[in-house]
Design a protein around this motif. Structure first.
Motif, PDB file in Angstrom:
ATOM      1  N   UNK A 451      24.950  26.118  59.610  1.00 23.01           N
ATOM      2  CA  UNK A 451      26.000  26.845  60.325  1.00 23.01           C
ATOM      3  C   UNK A 451      26.120  28.261  59.784  1.00 23.01           C
ATOM      4  N   UNK A 452      26.386  29.208  60.668  1.00 24.04           N
ATOM      5  CA  UNK A 452      26.498  30.605  60.240  1.00 24.04           C
ATOM      6  C   UNK A 452      27.550  30.767  59.153  1.00 24.04           C
ATOM      7  N   UNK A 453      27.217  31.541  58.128  1.00 22.17           N
ATOM      8  CA  UNK A 453      28.171  31.809  57.048  1.00 22.17           C
ATOM      9  C   UNK A 453      29.268  32.769  57.484  1.00 22.17           C
ATOM     10  N   UNK A 454      29.039  33.485  58.568  1.00 17.09           N
ATOM     11  CA  UNK A 454      30.020  34.463  59.048  1.00 17.09           C
ATOM     12  C   UNK A 454      31.106  33.840  59.910  1.00 17.09           C
ATOM     13  N   UNK A 455      30.833  32.688  60.502  1.00 14.88           N
ATOM     14  CA  UNK A 455      31.783  32.099  61.435  1.00 14.88           C
ATOM     15  C   UNK A 455      31.588  30.585  61.486  1.00 14.88           C
ATOM     16  N   UNK A 456      32.586  29.783  61.077  1.00 16.37           N
ATOM     17  CA  UNK A 456      33.908  30.223  60.639  1.00 16.37           C
ATOM     18  C   UNK A 456      33.888  30.709  59.187  1.00 16.37           C
ATOM     19  N   UNK A 457      34.747  31.629  58.866  1.00 18.00           N
ATOM     20  CA  UNK A 457      34.823  32.157  57.520  1.00 18.00           C
ATOM     21  C   UNK A 457      36.258  32.035  57.038  1.00 18.00           C
ATOM     22  N   UNK A 458      36.482  31.116  56.094  1.00 19.30           N
ATOM     23  CA  UNK A 458      37.832  30.890  55.584  1.00 19.30           C
ATOM     24  C   UNK A 458      38.174  31.850  54.440  1.00 19.30           C
ATOM     25  N   UNK A 466      28.950  41.203  54.986  1.00 22.80           N
ATOM     26  CA  UNK A 466      29.324  39.843  55.365  1.00 22.80           C
ATOM     27  C   UNK A 466      28.482  38.838  54.592  1.00 22.80           C
ATOM     28  N   UNK A 467      28.951  37.590  54.461  1.00 26.16           N
ATOM     29  CA  UNK A 467      28.221  36.599  53.652  1.00 26.16           C
ATOM     30  C   UNK A 467      26.812  36.319  54.151  1.00 26.16           C
ATOM     31  N   UNK A 468      26.601  36.307  55.461  1.00 24.48           N
ATOM     32  CA  UNK A 468      25.262  36.042  55.982  1.00 24.48           C
ATOM     33  C   UNK A 468      24.288  37.143  55.561  1.00 24.48           C
ATOM     34  N   UNK A 469      24.769  38.384  55.541  1.00 22.32           N
ATOM     35  CA  UNK A 469      23.921  39.504  55.127  1.00 22.32           C
ATOM     36  C   UNK A 469      23.618  39.434  53.630  1.00 22.32           C
TER      37      UNK A 469
END
Length: 506
Positions: A451-458, A466-469
């Protein structure tokens, strides 16, 4: 003109390696929330308050003799998400960000003060930003010093650098890029191993010998500025490197071998005496303490505990490769992570030992055995089972020194096929571990890894990419580290081959 061009190319490659190593570590710096590493609450409180509490962002508690008042984000940053479990993110820190607390959990002589005093220069009103600055500073120091150290004799230490890269993900990268005191210990020990090897192997070249010796001394001071036991680790590694360089290669009992062997005994005694003082002078075979087990009230005696820890020794060693997990050992790593790193270690080390002399194989066996005995001794002295008190990071610097020495002592270069295989294994391990760590703090482990680390992001930092980058940068930078090393190795082989061609043919 050719010499100048070669020098420019060499310096450009060194700079590129340093930048890529920094980006790799920087990604790990941002991968976890404040308080992510073990004992970070103790470390951050010591940084914020010193020993007196007379700092800008900390003050003495008038109602408690040893108490210090500081932000909860520095004193107990990990409690909210560790108590909730790994399925919960670090979003709970939002509720405590502006609160203060009184604590007496800080350094009062247990660790050297230089480490805390240095990082205190990065403390500001924003706790998160302060911690990130400290982590990035440690990452910068590591990238600069380690690349400098191995570059002093890159032709003979290039394979040792490959071995180091092969085993650092995820545990070493995680701690080096943190504010944990183990960061400087790991950096200093690694630099010492590279620099001291360069010094003793280039004794006839004053420029290399002098600079390598200075860096060795600095590395010893640097490591000992964070943890007192570092100097004993480095002393043992230094003796092993001297022995590997000057001992007879045929293992015959000569005066020279006896003298060098006798010189090792005082060093071993000093190390033993230090740990005896630190953990108490208890006979490990006749300890009067007993421990009641978790099931059916089984009593564990000293001898039973020693046997149990001996059988569990492989489990402890897996902690070097991520088998224990990260964080407060609640960030579980997929088995792929530690299996791939372990495989990379075995490939490089077994090859190095096969291509070494009997003396060098004996040195490796002695060092590895000594490390294992130290692990058993430390657990026995604290009367604890493997996995309860003594953490792998305490012995990780010594382990790194052992693998560097083994790789440096072999007589032939690693084949390209081995280096490429190790690069693939280490790169995959680093990428999965980094993503798993970021996911633990941004969403919790209940969100699937794909799952993308950017969404959802708590949870995430209030600044930066951003975390995905971050995951992408850390993964690519580590892969490119190996790519540059492989390219440089092939260029060296091509140059050496050209140099050996007769002029009439060329």
């Amino acid at each position: 003109m050719t010499t100048k061009k070669t020098l420019v190319g060499y310096l450009s490659t060194r700079l590129l390696l340093a930048v890529l190593l920094f980006l790799t570590l920087a990604a790990w710096s941002l991968s976890s929330a404040v308080g992510g590493t073990p004992d970070e609450d103790y470390v951050l409180t010591s940084i914020w308050c010193g020993t007196t509490g007379e700092t800008e962002f900390c003050r003495k508690d008038p109602d408690r003799y040893w108490g210090m008042i500081l932000p909860i984000m520095a004193a107990e940053p990990q409690l909210c998400y560790v108590q909730l479990g790994q399925d919960y993110s670090a979003a709970c820190q939002k509720a405590i960000y502006d609160q203060e607390i009184s604590t007496d959990l800080l350094n009062r002589g247990l660790y050297p003060s230089q480490y805390f005093n240095t990082l205190r220069n990065f403390v500001g009103a924003d706790v998160e930003a302060s911690v990130v600055r400290m982590r990035l500073f440690n990452s910068f120091l590591a990238a600069s010093l380690i690349v400098l150290a191995f570059s002093l004799d890159r032709r003979r230490l290039g394979d040792a650098f490959v071995t180091w890269l092969a085993v650092i993900a995820p545990v070493t990268t995680y701690f080096v890029a943190s504010v944990n005191t183990s960061s400087w210990t790991l950096i200093g020990t690694t630099c010492f191993a590279f620099a001291f090897l360069a010094a003793i192997r280039n004794r006839s070249q004053p420029k290399i010998w002098a600079s390598a010796s200075l860096l060795s001394i600095f590395s010893l001071w640097f490591a000992n500025s964070s943890r007192y036991e570092s100097k004993y680790v480095i002393l043992l590694l230094g003796v092993a490197m001297l022995y590997s360089q000057f001992a007879p290669q045929n293992l015959k009992l000569t005066k020279k071998s006896l003298l060098i062997g006798a010189a090792v005994l005082p060093v071993v005694y000093l190390v033993f005496n230090y740990f005896s003082s630190a953990y108490g002078r208890i006979n490990i075979f006749n300890d009067p303490r007993v421990e009641i087990g978790d099931t059916e009230g089984v009593i564990t005696t000293a001898n039973n505990l020693l046997l149990q820890n001996f059988l569990n020794l492989p489990r402890f060693l897996m902690g070097f490769f991520g088998g224990w997990g990260l964080g407060w050992f609640e960030v579980e790593m997929m088995q792929t992570v530690w299996i791939f790193t372990l495989q990379a270690f075995l490939l490089t080390t077994v090859f190095a030992l096969r291509k070494s002399t009997n003396t060098h194989r004996t040195i490796f066996s002695a060092l590895f055995t000594l490390m294992c005995l130290g692990i058993l001794y430390a657990n026995q002295q604290t009367f604890s089972k493997v996995g309860n008190v003594i953490q792998p990071r305490y012995f990780l610097p010594f382990f790194l020194g052992i693998v560097i020495i083994a790789a440096a002592n072999k007589t032939v270069r690693y084949p390209d096929s081995l280096v490429i295989t190790v690069a693939v294994l280490a790169t995959i391990s680093n990428s999965i571990a980094l993503r798993n760590t970021i996911r633990r703090y941004t969403t919790g482990q209940d969100i699937f890894i794909s799952k993308s680390l950017n969404n959802p992001r708590e949870w995430w930092w209030n600044f930066g990419p951003a975390p995905e980058l971050i995951w992408l940068i850390g993964s690519l930078a580590f892969a490119l580290l190996f790519a540059v090393v492989i390219y440089e190795r092939r260029s060296e082989v091509a140059t050496e081959a050209t140099a050996t061609v007769p002029a009439s043919i060329a």
